[in-house]
Motif scaffolding. Structure first.
Motif, PDB file in Angstrom:
ATOM      1  N   SER A 123      21.442  -2.691 -66.963  1.00  0.00           N
ATOM      2  CA  SER A 123      22.029  -3.027 -66.011  1.00  0.00           C
ATOM      3  C   SER A 123      21.333  -3.593 -65.015  1.00  0.00           C
ATOM      4  N   ALA A 124      21.673  -4.159 -63.815  1.00  0.00           N
ATOM      5  CA  ALA A 124      21.230  -5.031 -62.787  1.00  0.00           C
ATOM      6  C   ALA A 124      20.315  -3.698 -62.008  1.00  0.00           C
ATOM      7  N   ALA A 125      21.059  -2.497 -62.002  1.00  0.00           N
ATOM      8  CA  ALA A 125      20.232  -1.417 -61.283  1.00  0.00           C
ATOM      9  C   ALA A 125      18.870  -0.929 -61.932  1.00  0.00           C
ATOM     10  N   ALA A 126      18.840  -1.114 -63.042  1.00  0.00           N
ATOM     11  CA  ALA A 126      17.680  -0.666 -64.000  1.00  0.00           C
ATOM     12  C   ALA A 126      16.468  -1.184 -63.262  1.00  0.00           C
ATOM     13  N   THR A 127      15.362  -0.464 -63.413  1.00  0.00           N
ATOM     14  CA  THR A 127      14.035  -0.880 -62.924  1.00  0.00           C
ATOM     15  C   THR A 127      13.050  -0.686 -64.093  1.00  0.00           C
ATOM     16  N   ALA A 128      11.870  -1.158 -64.001  1.00  0.00           N
ATOM     17  CA  ALA A 128      10.762  -0.905 -64.951  1.00  0.00           C
ATOM     18  C   ALA A 128      10.211   0.526 -64.223  1.00  0.00           C
ATOM     19  N   PHE A 129       9.689   1.200 -65.126  1.00  0.00           N
ATOM     20  CA  PHE A 129       8.922   2.217 -64.720  1.00  0.00           C
ATOM     21  C   PHE A 129       7.411   1.949 -64.702  1.00  0.00           C
ATOM     22  N   SER A 130       6.799   2.563 -63.352  1.00  0.00           N
ATOM     23  CA  SER A 130       5.417   1.955 -63.297  1.00  0.00           C
ATOM     24  C   SER A 130       4.604   3.511 -62.927  1.00  0.00           C
ATOM     25  N   GLN A 131       3.596   3.640 -63.461  1.00  0.00           N
ATOM     26  CA  GLN A 131       2.635   4.922 -63.409  1.00  0.00           C
ATOM     27  C   GLN A 131       1.715   4.607 -62.177  1.00  0.00           C
ATOM     28  N   SER A 132       1.471   5.431 -61.107  1.00  0.00           N
ATOM     29  CA  SER A 132       0.732   5.169 -60.011  1.00  0.00           C
ATOM     30  C   SER A 132      -0.433   6.153 -60.645  1.00  0.00           C
ATOM     31  N   PHE A 133      -1.642   5.659 -60.188  1.00  0.00           N
ATOM     32  CA  PHE A 133      -2.905   6.390 -60.355  1.00  0.00           C
ATOM     33  C   PHE A 133      -3.586   6.582 -59.040  1.00  0.00           C
ATOM     34  N   PHE A 134      -4.432   7.789 -59.017  1.00  0.00           N
ATOM     35  CA  PHE A 134      -5.029   8.135 -57.998  1.00  0.00           C
ATOM     36  C   PHE A 134      -6.674   8.315 -58.227  1.00  0.00           C
ATOM     37  N   HIS A 135      -7.442   8.380 -56.814  1.00  0.00           N
ATOM     38  CA  HIS A 135      -8.887   8.774 -56.919  1.00  0.00           C
ATOM     39  C   HIS A 135      -9.192   9.474 -55.677  1.00  0.00           C
ATOM     40  N   ALA A 170      -6.636   9.866 -61.812  1.00  0.00           N
ATOM     41  CA  ALA A 170      -5.701  10.730 -62.355  1.00  0.00           C
ATOM     42  C   ALA A 170      -4.365  10.023 -61.974  1.00  0.00           C
ATOM     43  N   GLY A 171      -3.371  10.484 -62.776  1.00  0.00           N
ATOM     44  CA  GLY A 171      -1.934  10.092 -62.710  1.00  0.00           C
ATOM     45  C   GLY A 171      -1.108  11.233 -61.995  1.00  0.00           C
ATOM     46  N   THR A 172      -1.768  12.393 -61.500  1.00  0.00           N
ATOM     47  CA  THR A 172      -0.956  13.095 -60.761  1.00  0.00           C
ATOM     48  C   THR A 172      -1.879  13.320 -59.389  1.00  0.00           C
ATOM     49  N   MET A 173      -1.231  13.680 -58.234  1.00  0.00           N
ATOM     50  CA  MET A 173      -1.543  13.910 -56.814  1.00  0.00           C
ATOM     51  C   MET A 173      -2.466  14.998 -56.754  1.00  0.00           C
ATOM     52  N   ASP A 174      -2.094  16.025 -57.552  1.00  0.00           N
ATOM     53  CA  ASP A 174      -2.772  17.555 -57.504  1.00  0.00           C
ATOM     54  C   ASP A 174      -4.074  17.292 -57.975  1.00  0.00           C
ATOM     55  N   ALA A 175      -4.527  16.431 -59.091  1.00  0.00           N
ATOM     56  CA  ALA A 175      -5.822  16.227 -59.796  1.00  0.00           C
ATOM     57  C   ALA A 175      -6.511  15.596 -58.635  1.00  0.00           C
ATOM     58  N   PRO A 214      -1.948  17.354 -69.026  1.00  0.00           N
ATOM     59  CA  PRO A 214      -1.066  17.501 -68.116  1.00  0.00           C
ATOM     60  C   PRO A 214      -1.437  16.901 -66.830  1.00  0.00           C
ATOM     61  N   THR A 215      -2.793  16.816 -66.592  1.00  0.00           N
ATOM     62  CA  THR A 215      -3.061  16.486 -65.201  1.00  0.00           C
ATOM     63  C   THR A 215      -3.208  14.730 -65.426  1.00  0.00           C
ATOM     64  N   LEU A 216      -3.008  14.311 -66.310  1.00  0.00           N
ATOM     65  CA  LEU A 216      -3.222  12.879 -66.593  1.00  0.00           C
ATOM     66  C   LEU A 216      -4.417  12.404 -66.007  1.00  0.00           C
ATOM     67  N   SER A 217      -5.488  12.966 -66.488  1.00  0.00           N
ATOM     68  CA  SER A 217      -7.078  12.842 -66.064  1.00  0.00           C
ATOM     69  C   SER A 217      -7.458  11.693 -66.960  1.00  0.00           C
ATOM     70  N   TYR A 218      -8.160  10.597 -66.375  1.00  0.00           N
ATOM     71  CA  TYR A 218      -8.588   9.380 -67.142  1.00  0.00           C
ATOM     72  C   TYR A 218      -9.867   8.833 -66.778  1.00  0.00           C
ATOM     73  N   ARG A 219     -10.417   8.113 -67.396  1.00  0.00           N
ATOM     74  CA  ARG A 219     -11.841   7.565 -67.038  1.00  0.00           C
ATOM     75  C   ARG A 219     -11.935   6.368 -67.896  1.00  0.00           C
TER      76      ARG A 219
END
Length: 137
Positions: free
Chosen positions: A2-14, A45-50, A90-95
């Protein structure tokens, strides 16, 4: 779709204490907050907590900061977290060995309690005393 659907976007944080600007790059070669040696990876990371933990535990005297970042190359699960502490990442921690582009700064975030930070720092100090503060670089 539908026109209301949007693409998912992952945010990353440092999380850090470094004073950086949008458009700048976070690159390899900076000292680890945990081992005190320059690293050949950049961490995010992909989580604010991390990211909040990263900022709260960062070395230095400046204010704690959290940046929204974008990896510019290949990135992988951070084995320092996923293999040692949290199975399944689960913390979505990356490098990455490639720079992270700074998109913006998160300015309104809630940190951990003083007691939680003290407990985490005591745990890190205990690992250092036991020689277990090894970063898989």
């Amino acid at each position: 779709m539908s026109a209301a659907a949007t693409a998912f976007s992952q945010s990353f944080f440092h999380g850090t204490r470094a004073n950086l600007r949008p458009g700048g790059m976070i690159t390899v070669g900076y000292q680890s907050n945990f081992a005190g040696t320059p690293l050949s990876w950049v961490y995010f990371a992909g989580t604010m907590d991390a990211a909040i933990w990263g900022a709260e535990l960062a070395a230095g005297e400046g204010p704690e900061r959290i940046y929204v970042v974008e990896p510019t190359g290949a990135w992988f699960d951070d084995p320092n977290v996923t293999d040692k502490r949290f199975a399944g990442n689960p913390t979505l921690s990356y490098r990455s060995r490639d720079p992270l582009r700074i998109i913006g700064e998160v300015v309104n975030w809630q940190g951990h309690s003083a007691e939680q930070i003290r407990e985490m720092k005591n745990g890190i100090a205990r690992l250092m005393q036991e020689g277990k503060n090894v970063i898989i670089d």
